[in-house]
Design a protein around this motif. Structure first.
Motif, mmCIF file in Angstrom:
data_model
loop_
_atom_site.group_PDB
_atom_site.id
_atom_site.type_symbol
_atom_site.label_atom_id
_atom_site.label_comp_id
_atom_site.label_asym_id
_atom_site.label_seq_id
_atom_site.Cartn_x
_atom_site.Cartn_y
_atom_site.Cartn_z
ATOM 1 N N LYS A 130 -10.106 -26.518 -23.183
ATOM 2 C CA LYS A 130 -11.005 -26.807 -22.064
ATOM 3 C C LYS A 130 -11.128 -25.647 -21.085
ATOM 4 O O LYS A 130 -12.023 -25.625 -20.251
ATOM 5 C CB LYS A 130 -10.564 -28.079 -21.347
ATOM 6 N N LYS A 131 -10.251 -24.661 -21.176
ATOM 7 C CA LYS A 131 -10.312 -23.506 -20.283
ATOM 8 C C LYS A 131 -11.329 -22.473 -20.761
ATOM 9 O O LYS A 131 -11.734 -21.600 -20.002
ATOM 10 C CB LYS A 131 -8.935 -22.855 -20.179
ATOM 11 N N LYS A 132 -11.740 -22.549 -22.012
ATOM 12 C CA LYS A 132 -12.684 -21.582 -22.578
ATOM 13 C C LYS A 132 -14.116 -22.080 -22.449
ATOM 14 O O LYS A 132 -14.355 -23.275 -22.295
ATOM 15 C CB LYS A 132 -12.373 -21.345 -24.061
ATOM 16 N N ASP A 133 -15.060 -21.121 -22.537
ATOM 17 C CA ASP A 133 -16.467 -21.502 -22.584
ATOM 18 C C ASP A 133 -16.692 -22.397 -23.787
ATOM 19 O O ASP A 133 -16.139 -22.147 -24.877
ATOM 20 C CB ASP A 133 -17.360 -20.262 -22.711
ATOM 21 N N ASN A 134 -17.515 -23.411 -23.588
ATOM 22 C CA ASN A 134 -17.825 -24.364 -24.656
ATOM 23 C C ASN A 134 -16.563 -24.978 -25.252
ATOM 24 O O ASN A 134 -16.544 -25.384 -26.401
ATOM 25 C CB ASN A 134 -18.678 -23.700 -25.743
ATOM 26 N N TRP A 135 -15.483 -24.990 -24.443
ATOM 27 C CA TRP A 135 -14.179 -25.532 -24.830
ATOM 28 C C TRP A 135 -13.622 -24.849 -26.074
ATOM 29 O O TRP A 135 -12.821 -25.404 -26.801
ATOM 30 C CB TRP A 135 -14.241 -27.035 -25.040
ATOM 31 N N GLY A 136 -14.072 -23.648 -26.346
ATOM 32 C CA GLY A 136 -13.579 -22.897 -27.496
ATOM 33 C C GLY A 136 -14.151 -23.352 -28.824
ATOM 34 O O GLY A 136 -13.712 -22.899 -29.876
ATOM 35 N N ILE A 137 -15.136 -24.226 -28.772
ATOM 36 C CA ILE A 137 -15.725 -24.751 -30.009
ATOM 37 C C ILE A 137 -16.729 -23.743 -30.551
ATOM 38 O O ILE A 137 -17.641 -23.301 -29.845
ATOM 39 C CB ILE A 137 -16.388 -26.120 -29.762
ATOM 40 N N GLU A 138 -16.544 -23.370 -31.803
ATOM 41 C CA GLU A 138 -17.423 -22.405 -32.468
ATOM 42 C C GLU A 138 -18.779 -23.032 -32.788
ATOM 43 O O GLU A 138 -18.901 -24.251 -32.901
ATOM 44 C CB GLU A 138 -16.782 -21.928 -33.773
ATOM 45 N N ASN A 139 -19.791 -22.169 -32.979
ATOM 46 C CA ASN A 139 -21.090 -22.656 -33.441
ATOM 47 C C ASN A 139 -20.930 -23.263 -34.823
ATOM 48 O O ASN A 139 -20.164 -22.752 -35.650
ATOM 49 C CB ASN A 139 -22.101 -21.514 -33.517
ATOM 50 N N LEU A 140 -21.638 -24.347 -35.062
ATOM 51 C CA LEU A 140 -21.595 -24.969 -36.382
ATOM 52 C C LEU A 140 -22.357 -24.105 -37.378
ATOM 53 O O LEU A 140 -23.329 -23.432 -37.014
ATOM 54 C CB LEU A 140 -22.197 -26.372 -36.314
ATOM 55 N N PRO A 141 -21.933 -24.119 -38.634
ATOM 56 C CA PRO A 141 -22.625 -23.290 -39.634
ATOM 57 C C PRO A 141 -24.016 -23.834 -39.933
ATOM 58 O O PRO A 141 -24.278 -25.028 -39.785
ATOM 59 C CB PRO A 141 -21.713 -23.405 -40.850
ATOM 60 N N ASN A 142 -24.895 -22.954 -40.359
ATOM 61 C CA ASN A 142 -26.232 -23.341 -40.786
ATOM 62 C C ASN A 142 -26.124 -23.888 -42.210
ATOM 63 O O ASN A 142 -25.777 -23.162 -43.135
ATOM 64 C CB ASN A 142 -27.163 -22.127 -40.744
ATOM 65 N N LEU A 143 -26.415 -25.150 -42.371
ATOM 66 C CA LEU A 143 -26.295 -25.789 -43.687
ATOM 67 C C LEU A 143 -27.651 -25.981 -44.360
ATOM 68 O O LEU A 143 -27.757 -26.725 -45.332
ATOM 69 C CB LEU A 143 -25.583 -27.140 -43.553
ATOM 70 N N ASP A 144 -28.690 -25.290 -43.863
ATOM 71 C CA ASP A 144 -30.029 -25.458 -44.428
ATOM 72 C C ASP A 144 -30.100 -25.084 -45.907
ATOM 73 O O ASP A 144 -30.920 -25.628 -46.637
ATOM 74 C CB ASP A 144 -31.050 -24.621 -43.659
ATOM 75 N N PHE A 145 -29.264 -24.170 -46.343
ATOM 76 C CA PHE A 145 -29.291 -23.762 -47.751
ATOM 77 C C PHE A 145 -28.144 -24.378 -48.539
ATOM 78 O O PHE A 145 -27.999 -24.120 -49.726
ATOM 79 C CB PHE A 145 -29.264 -22.235 -47.860
ATOM 80 N N LYS A 146 -27.329 -25.179 -47.890
ATOM 81 C CA LYS A 146 -26.241 -25.876 -48.568
ATOM 82 C C LYS A 146 -26.684 -27.264 -49.014
ATOM 83 O O LYS A 146 -26.235 -27.775 -50.031
ATOM 84 C CB LYS A 146 -25.020 -26.004 -47.640
ATOM 85 N N PHE A 147 -27.514 -27.897 -48.207
ATOM 86 C CA PHE A 147 -28.084 -29.206 -48.513
ATOM 87 C C PHE A 147 -29.598 -29.064 -48.380
ATOM 88 O O PHE A 147 -30.094 -28.779 -47.295
ATOM 89 C CB PHE A 147 -27.563 -30.278 -47.551
ATOM 90 N N VAL A 148 -30.309 -29.251 -49.484
ATOM 91 C CA VAL A 148 -31.752 -29.022 -49.471
ATOM 92 C C VAL A 148 -32.503 -30.245 -49.970
ATOM 93 O O VAL A 148 -31.993 -31.032 -50.769
ATOM 94 C CB VAL A 148 -32.134 -27.785 -50.313
ATOM 95 N N CYS A 149 -33.734 -30.370 -49.493
ATOM 96 C CA CYS A 149 -34.608 -31.465 -49.883
ATOM 97 C C CYS A 149 -35.470 -30.978 -51.052
ATOM 98 O O CYS A 149 -36.303 -30.078 -50.890
ATOM 99 C CB CYS A 149 -35.481 -31.885 -48.707
ATOM 100 N N VAL A 150 -35.219 -31.571 -52.216
ATOM 101 C CA VAL A 150 -35.932 -31.156 -53.421
ATOM 102 C C VAL A 150 -35.829 -32.272 -54.451
ATOM 103 O O VAL A 150 -34.878 -33.045 -54.444
ATOM 104 C CB VAL A 150 -35.346 -29.825 -53.970
ATOM 105 N N ASN A 151 -36.808 -32.340 -55.322
ATOM 106 C CA ASN A 151 -36.760 -33.294 -56.432
ATOM 107 C C ASN A 151 -36.081 -32.583 -57.596
ATOM 108 O O ASN A 151 -36.670 -31.700 -58.220
ATOM 109 C CB ASN A 151 -38.169 -33.749 -56.815
#
Length: 170
Positions: A130-151
């Protein structure tokens, strides 16, 4: 999940019949039998290298189940005692998500739910300060290419196949 991992390990590590049976026990109980201790490095390498694709991931039950099982097995195979690994569970999950877990679904909402479940699974292991900016929580990864909408039941359009240098038979 357990059967998939068990078959993957048995087909990628040379084992006797007794050792192969021990793999099944290990994937089920997450306790490393003495019989497999000489193979712990090989097994860990294979788990770190695995690629898992769910071609109809829905809300992500299989990919998240696979993530949880891979993390549990990796923690058991790690050469140092629990809590002494030098890598946090968060880092282990992040590495596994980014390098091993993939999913597809025809429903856009299902893909979003899979991404959300992945993020939630990751964020619960984030160290909060809680003493760090954003409570030290890292940015979440971009999962756009890990889970994709496709038939996944139809082939890629010819234009995409041409750009990838593949054919419909690939």
């Amino acid at each position: 999940v357990e059967q998939s991992i068990s078959e993957y390990l048995k087909s990628n590590v040379k084992l006797s019949e007794a050792e192969a049976t021990a793999i099944e026990d290990f994937t089920h109980t997450e306790e490393l039998p003495d019989l497999l201790k000489p193979f712990s490095g090989q097994l860990l390498d294979k788990l770190n290298a695995v690629k898992v694709l769910d071609p109809a991931c829905g809300s992500g039950a299989f990919p998240i189940g696979m993530l949880q099982k891979l993390i549990a097995l990796k923690l058991q195979l790690s050469p140092l005692e629990k809590g002494q690994r030098g890598v946090s569970v968060y880092e282990l999950k992040l590495h596994t998500i980014l390098n091993s877990i993939y999913g597809c679904d025809i429903q856009p909402m299902a893909v979003e739910l899979s991404r959300l479940r992945c993020w939630l699974s990751l964020i619960i292991d984030e160290d909060v300060d809680k003493k760090k900016d954003n409570w030290g929580i890292e940015n979440l990864p971009n999962l756009d290419f890990k889970f994709v909408c496709v038939n996944t039941l139809i082939g890629l359009p010819q234009m995409v196949q041409d750009s990838l240098g593949t054919s419909a038979d690939d």
